[in-house]
Design a protein around this motif. Structure first.
Motif, short mmCIF file in Angstrom:
data_model
loop_
_atom_site.label_atom_id
_atom_site.label_comp_id
_atom_site.label_asym_id
_atom_site.label_seq_id
_atom_site.Cartn_x
_atom_site.Cartn_y
_atom_site.Cartn_z
N UNK A 1 48.67 60.89 -3.28
CA UNK A 1 47.82 61.38 -2.20
C UNK A 1 48.49 62.53 -1.46
N UNK A 2 49.80 62.42 -1.23
CA UNK A 2 50.53 63.51 -0.58
C UNK A 2 50.49 64.77 -1.43
N UNK A 3 50.69 64.60 -2.74
CA UNK A 3 50.65 65.75 -3.65
C UNK A 3 49.29 66.41 -3.68
N UNK A 4 48.23 65.62 -3.71
CA UNK A 4 46.88 66.18 -3.72
C UNK A 4 46.55 66.88 -2.40
N UNK A 5 46.97 66.28 -1.29
CA UNK A 5 46.69 66.91 0.00
C UNK A 5 47.50 68.19 0.18
N UNK A 6 48.72 68.24 -0.39
CA UNK A 6 49.48 69.49 -0.34
C UNK A 6 48.87 70.56 -1.23
N UNK A 7 48.25 70.14 -2.32
CA UNK A 7 47.62 71.09 -3.25
C UNK A 7 46.17 71.40 -2.86
N UNK A 8 45.70 70.87 -1.74
CA UNK A 8 44.31 71.05 -1.35
C UNK A 8 43.94 72.52 -1.20
N UNK B 1 43.93 56.02 -9.26
CA UNK B 1 45.10 56.41 -10.04
C UNK B 1 45.34 55.36 -11.11
N UNK B 2 45.53 55.83 -12.33
CA UNK B 2 45.76 54.90 -13.43
C UNK B 2 47.15 54.28 -13.34
N UNK B 3 48.15 55.10 -13.22
CA UNK B 3 49.53 54.62 -13.05
C UNK B 3 50.23 55.49 -12.02
N UNK B 4 51.23 54.94 -11.38
CA UNK B 4 52.02 55.73 -10.44
C UNK B 4 51.84 55.27 -9.01
N UNK B 5 52.48 56.01 -8.10
CA UNK B 5 52.48 55.69 -6.68
C UNK B 5 51.30 56.39 -6.01
N UNK B 6 50.42 55.60 -5.41
CA UNK B 6 49.22 56.17 -4.79
C UNK B 6 49.54 57.01 -3.56
N UNK B 7 50.56 56.62 -2.80
CA UNK B 7 50.92 57.36 -1.59
C UNK B 7 51.47 58.73 -1.96
N UNK B 8 52.39 58.77 -2.94
CA UNK B 8 52.95 60.05 -3.37
C UNK B 8 51.87 60.93 -3.99
#
Length: 134
Positions: free
Chosen positions: A78-85, A69-76
């Motif tokens: 990751x949660x967003x990507x896993x929800x969009x999986x 991730x270039x900028x931002x919260x990696x945990x959030x």
């Protein structure tokens, strides 16, 4: 007496025609996911994501997707990507021409952070060595 199959039939055992197929599938998934995330994913938690690598299981049931991730919260993110999986998997299903499209599991890749830390340590060691000539 045990005789090899090659001696009995006069033929070698059949090898896979595409030994690197899993690598090719992983590369194609990486390219397609990069495009899908950039163009079609609208989750605000997912920022400037770079897909670093994809590892696919031999049965193509699961794929571990490493991202940075270039900028931002990696945990959030990751949660967003896993929800969009599921959404991303459906997009891959339309693009890939394989029988089983893997379930996606996103993992934040800390390799770039570790590399930056190592570079800083090396620069610090070089700087301290040049100040104290032996």
């Amino acid at each position: 007496m045990v005789v090899a199959a090659e001696q009995l039939t006069g033929m070698r055992p059949k090898k896979s025609t595409k030994p690197n197929r899993s690598f090719q599938v992983a590369d194609q998934i990486q390219r397609d996911l990069t495009e899908l995330i950039a163009r079609e994913l609208k989750d605000p938690r997912v920022g400037m994501v770079t897909i670093q690598a994809v590892e696919v299981t031999p049965d193509y049931a699961h794929a571990k997707v490493f991202f940075s991730l270039l900028t931002g919260d990696s945990v959030a993110c990751q949660e967003g990507l896993n929800q969009a999986a599921g959404f991303l998997r459906a997009g891959l299903f339309k693009r890939l021409h394989i029988h089983t499209v893997p379930t996606l599991h996103f993992v934040f890749d800390r390799t770039t952070e570790k590399a930056a830390d190592m570079n800083a340590l090396i620069a610090q060691a070089v700087a301290s060595r040049s100040k104290n000539p032996e």
